[in-house]
Design a protein around this motif. Structure first.
Motif, PDB file in Angstrom:
ATOM      1  N   HIS A 411       0.854  -1.188   0.000  1.00  0.00           N
ATOM      2  CA  HIS A 411       0.000   0.000   0.000  1.00  0.00           C
ATOM      3  C   HIS A 411       0.888   1.235   0.000  1.00  0.00           C
ATOM      4  O   HIS A 411       1.977   1.237   0.585  1.00  0.00           O
ATOM      5  N   TYR A 412       0.436   2.303  -0.631  1.00  0.00           N
ATOM      6  CA  TYR A 412       1.316   3.454  -0.798  1.00  0.00           C
ATOM      7  C   TYR A 412       1.763   4.080   0.523  1.00  0.00           C
ATOM      8  O   TYR A 412       2.871   4.654   0.604  1.00  0.00           O
ATOM      9  N   LEU A 413       0.964   3.971   1.574  1.00  0.00           N
ATOM     10  CA  LEU A 413       1.406   4.477   2.878  1.00  0.00           C
ATOM     11  C   LEU A 413       2.545   3.607   3.429  1.00  0.00           C
ATOM     12  O   LEU A 413       3.495   4.126   4.029  1.00  0.00           O
ATOM     13  N   CYS A 414       2.458   2.310   3.197  1.00  0.00           N
ATOM     14  CA  CYS A 414       3.561   1.429   3.590  1.00  0.00           C
ATOM     15  C   CYS A 414       4.812   1.721   2.762  1.00  0.00           C
ATOM     16  O   CYS A 414       5.931   1.744   3.297  1.00  0.00           O
ATOM     17  N   LEU A 415       4.632   1.943   1.466  1.00  0.00           N
ATOM     18  CA  LEU A 415       5.768   2.276   0.607  1.00  0.00           C
ATOM     19  C   LEU A 415       6.434   3.579   1.056  1.00  0.00           C
ATOM     20  O   LEU A 415       7.666   3.702   1.030  1.00  0.00           O
ATOM     21  N   SER A 416       5.618   4.558   1.460  1.00  0.00           N
ATOM     22  CA  SER A 416       6.185   5.822   1.937  1.00  0.00           C
ATOM     23  C   SER A 416       7.002   5.600   3.198  1.00  0.00           C
ATOM     24  O   SER A 416       8.076   6.201   3.366  1.00  0.00           O
ATOM     25  N   ALA A 417       6.494   4.754   4.093  1.00  0.00           N
ATOM     26  CA  ALA A 417       7.246   4.434   5.310  1.00  0.00           C
ATOM     27  C   ALA A 417       8.548   3.710   4.962  1.00  0.00           C
ATOM     28  O   ALA A 417       9.621   4.023   5.504  1.00  0.00           O
ATOM     29  N   LEU A 418       8.470   2.749   4.047  1.00  0.00           N
ATOM     30  CA  LEU A 418       9.666   2.019   3.623  1.00  0.00           C
ATOM     31  C   LEU A 418      10.669   2.954   2.948  1.00  0.00           C
ATOM     32  O   LEU A 418      11.889   2.826   3.151  1.00  0.00           O
ATOM     33  N   MET A 452      12.319  -1.730  -4.548  1.00  0.00           N
ATOM     34  CA  MET A 452      12.741  -1.920  -5.935  1.00  0.00           C
ATOM     35  C   MET A 452      11.707  -2.703  -6.740  1.00  0.00           C
ATOM     36  O   MET A 452      11.487  -2.430  -7.922  1.00  0.00           O
ATOM     37  N   LYS A 453      11.063  -3.695  -6.086  1.00  0.00           N
ATOM     38  CA  LYS A 453      10.051  -4.489  -6.781  1.00  0.00           C
ATOM     39  C   LYS A 453       8.923  -3.587  -7.304  1.00  0.00           C
ATOM     40  O   LYS A 453       8.415  -3.782  -8.412  1.00  0.00           O
ATOM     41  N   THR A 454       8.506  -2.628  -6.487  1.00  0.00           N
ATOM     42  CA  THR A 454       7.419  -1.727  -6.888  1.00  0.00           C
ATOM     43  C   THR A 454       7.904  -0.680  -7.885  1.00  0.00           C
ATOM     44  O   THR A 454       7.222  -0.381  -8.868  1.00  0.00           O
ATOM     45  N   PRO A 460       9.653   2.672 -13.945  1.00  0.00           N
ATOM     46  CA  PRO A 460      10.640   1.761 -14.526  1.00  0.00           C
ATOM     47  C   PRO A 460      11.838   2.506 -15.117  1.00  0.00           C
ATOM     48  O   PRO A 460      11.766   3.685 -15.450  1.00  0.00           O
ATOM     49  N   GLY A 461      12.936   1.764 -15.229  1.00  0.00           N
ATOM     50  CA  GLY A 461      14.096   2.320 -15.918  1.00  0.00           C
ATOM     51  C   GLY A 461      14.931   3.246 -15.056  1.00  0.00           C
ATOM     52  O   GLY A 461      15.043   3.089 -13.845  1.00  0.00           O
ATOM     53  N   TYR A 462      15.512   4.260 -15.715  1.00  0.00           N
ATOM     54  CA  TYR A 462      16.453   5.166 -15.054  1.00  0.00           C
ATOM     55  C   TYR A 462      15.709   6.243 -14.265  1.00  0.00           C
ATOM     56  O   TYR A 462      15.781   7.430 -14.594  1.00  0.00           O
ATOM     57  N   SER A 463      15.023   5.842 -13.216  1.00  0.00           N
ATOM     58  CA  SER A 463      14.301   6.821 -12.419  1.00  0.00           C
ATOM     59  C   SER A 463      15.139   7.243 -11.223  1.00  0.00           C
ATOM     60  O   SER A 463      15.987   6.494 -10.738  1.00  0.00           O
ATOM     61  N   ARG A 464      14.874   8.428 -10.733  1.00  0.00           N
ATOM     62  CA  ARG A 464      15.593   8.967  -9.579  1.00  0.00           C
ATOM     63  C   ARG A 464      15.395   8.060  -8.360  1.00  0.00           C
ATOM     64  O   ARG A 464      16.331   7.797  -7.607  1.00  0.00           O
ATOM     65  N   LEU A 465      14.161   7.594  -8.161  1.00  0.00           N
ATOM     66  CA  LEU A 465      13.883   6.710  -7.027  1.00  0.00           C
ATOM     67  C   LEU A 465      14.726   5.441  -7.095  1.00  0.00           C
ATOM     68  O   LEU A 465      15.246   4.966  -6.073  1.00  0.00           O
ATOM     69  N   ARG A 466      14.869   4.898  -8.282  1.00  0.00           N
ATOM     70  CA  ARG A 466      15.662   3.676  -8.448  1.00  0.00           C
ATOM     71  C   ARG A 466      17.135   3.950  -8.143  1.00  0.00           C
ATOM     72  O   ARG A 466      17.791   3.176  -7.437  1.00  0.00           O
ATOM     73  N   GLY A 467      17.651   5.044  -8.657  1.00  0.00           N
ATOM     74  CA  GLY A 467      19.060   5.366  -8.452  1.00  0.00           C
ATOM     75  C   GLY A 467      19.396   5.542  -6.982  1.00  0.00           C
ATOM     76  O   GLY A 467      20.422   5.036  -6.488  1.00  0.00           O
TER      77      GLY A 467
END
Length: 547
Positions: A411-418, A452-454, A460-467
């Motif tokens: 859930h997006y609130l869990c993702l924000s916490a993570l 990373m899974k989400t 996807p790809g070269y996103s700031r969040l991924r980097g």
């Protein structure tokens, strides 16, 4: 406005309108993002400002097209590689965001009320006499200073002074009519959606009070409708620019044409210390010729209800992109609740209908929630989440544990916490990376891998969040690997395999974040990743070549 749908003459995928703003992170300290040492800023500005002008002679890798559904939009006119620059252009206008606090008119840094340096000319707030934005059209231009001399601010009425900032960016647009007609012409072609904004009943009166009447009180003779139109152009087309602590928005001549999609195919950065404050739009994933080029206006780590609500409120259209249309949000379940009866996933029966009921998807389970109950639950949980201090590791972990039977793991609130935990573990008091026990290091690894899974689906790809997350992932892996080697709990072959994995993460992180301005937090992280790669090379003396 591009009201994207699946039925375009060019056989486009479903996609909607507009551009991406960076979502501001929760402040991590009162002083963060405030005024910095201006001597250093000026030196960096001189270095970056001395770069050669942007190249505009090359043929663009995109075509601008038009449809009745989407209006103008952009498609690739050839294959585009991930990481390739699609658009790089200077700003037409830059100015304060609506609703900002007390900021410098030149560089947009937030100011302490007792540390304002008054502009020598107009007496309006600046950060210092050597502010890099002084005299520049992207900051406090000379012609603006000359005009504001006639309306000096009243520092005894700070709230009224802050309210004045709402009129500054519209004023800067209007001044271009005389000062730079070519920029004014480009701005004038942008959509304002006056009819939609007037029908809303809230935006028009606000602009009338805080912008139109303010400019009238300053003795300026612009037409009311013209001022409202400029306000609309900014609301519909402006990008939020700058890093932490910045409070600026900007208009660009080409970048605003990109269509919106909640799973964007590009990323963008702006270089606040380069002349013209250019924006750079890059492909985050490969594009085939003819494919739509998109960016995201909403925050990708939000669920469908919140994203669509934000887009409707700020950009005046209903998003119906592939992610919004899918109850599972492309298999990420970013909006899913836990079923209190069977533990299954509770999803919206019709995500494009805000009033649709939510139902458990497990076969044979009849549990359902009305939309109003979902909204109330989300509000209660969001309010509680936002009360957690930005540096509170235990607070975020406690939230995840407390609502493990209410919210789905992704859930997006869990993702924000993570997401917060991924950056707090290893960096805050009591959780410094070399002091953390193995269990906490393993937790940081788990957190990063879950994110990373989400991200692979929503950015996807070269996103700031991924980097950023790849960089965060390498640190606990490196510490655990070093500890295991020192305890002789790992063979040389296993050590080599682990280091290969770490090298992969650092290499990709350095590549992605290397696209960011060098002095930004992401740019500095890219430099740290490159340094870490050099240090890992020293291990080759022990185990031989790693890659």
């Amino acid at each position: 406005m591009r009201r994207g749908s699946g039925e375009d003459a060019e056989t486009l995928p479903k996609a909607m309108n507009k551009k991406s703003h960076k979502k501001k992170q929760k402040k991590r300290g009162k002083a963060e993002g405030k005024n910095k040492e201006n001597v250093q800023d000026v030196k960096v500005a001189e270095q970056e400002g001395s770069q050669p002008p942007l190249q505009t002679g090359d043929k663009p890798c995109y075509d601008v097209r038009h449809s009745d559904v989407m209006g103008r939009y952009v498609v690739a006119n050839r294959d585009i590689r991930a990481g390739e620059v699609i658009i790089e252009e200077p700003a037409l206008v830059v100015g304060p965001c609506s609703g900002c606090g007390l900021i410098c008119l030149g560089c947009y840094r937030e100011l302490e009320e007792g540390a304002v340096v008054k502009c020598k000319g107009c007496k309006w707030p600046t950060c210092s006499e050597s502010c890099p934005g002084q005299g520049k059209y992207t900051g406090h231009a000379t012609y603006e200073c000359d005009l504001l001399k006639t309306v000096p601010p009243d520092y005894s009425k700070l709230e009224d002074l802050k309210d004045c900032y709402q009129a500054i960016t519209p004023l800067r647009c209007l001044l271009l009519k005389k000062e730079d007609p070519s920029k004014w012409k480009a701005i004038s072609t942008m959509e304002a959606h006056n009819e939609l904004r007037l029908a809303r009943g809230d935006i028009w009166p606000t602009n009338e009070k805080h912008v139109v009447q303010r400019l009238k009180s300053w003795g300026l003779k612009f037409e009311n409708e013209e001022i409202h139109t400029v306000c609309g152009i900014l609301e519909v087309n402006a990008f939020e620019v700058g890093g932490s602590g910045a409070n600026a928005r900007a208009l660009y001549d080409k970048a605003y044409l990109l269509a919106h999609d909640c799973t964007p195919t590009t990323t963008h950065t702006d270089s606040e210390r380069r002349a013209g404050r250019p924006i750079t739009v890059r492909a985050s994933v490969p594009h085939k010729a003819g494919e739509l080029i998109t960016l995201c206006y909403a925050y990708t780590l939000q669920g469908t209800l919140k994203r669509r609500e934000h887009i409707k409120l700020s950009k005046f259209f209903d998003c119906a992109c592939k992610r919004c249309s899918d109850p599972t949000e492309l298999g990420t379940y970013c909006s899913a609740f836990r079923c209190p009866k069977c533990g299954g996933r509770v999803l919206s029966a019709a995500p494009l209908e805000p009033h649709a009921s939510w139902q458990c998807t497990e076969a044979g389970c009849s549990y359902a929630m009305p939309a109003v109950a979902v909204q109330m639950l989300l509000k209660r949980l969001t309010d509680e989440f936002e009360q957690i201090d930005a540096n509170d590791v235990a607070g975020f972990e406690g939230f995840l544990h407390k609502y493990r039977n209410v919210l789905h793991d992704t859930h997006y609130l869990c993702l924000s916490a993570l997401h917060s935990l991924s950056q707090l573990y290893g960096k805050v008091s009591d959780y410094m990376i070399h002091e953390m026990p193995d269990q906490q290091l393993s937790r940081k690894i788990e957190v990063c891998r879950e994110l990373m899974k989400t991200f692979d689906h929503i950015e996807p790809g070269y996103s700031r969040l991924r980097g950023i997350t790849l960089y965060e992932l390498h640190a606990p892996l490196m510490v655990l690997t070093t500890r295991d080697f020192e305890k002789k709990a790992i063979s040389k072959d296993n050590l080599r395999e682990r280091l290969k994995e770490i090298v992969r993460y650092l290499t990709e992180s350095a590549l992605i974040l290397g696209f960011e301005p060098s002095q930004s937090s992401e740019g500095l992280m890219a430099s740290a990743a490159r340094d870490a790669l050099k240090k890992i090379k020293t291990w080759e003396q022990i185990i031989g070549k790693i890659s």
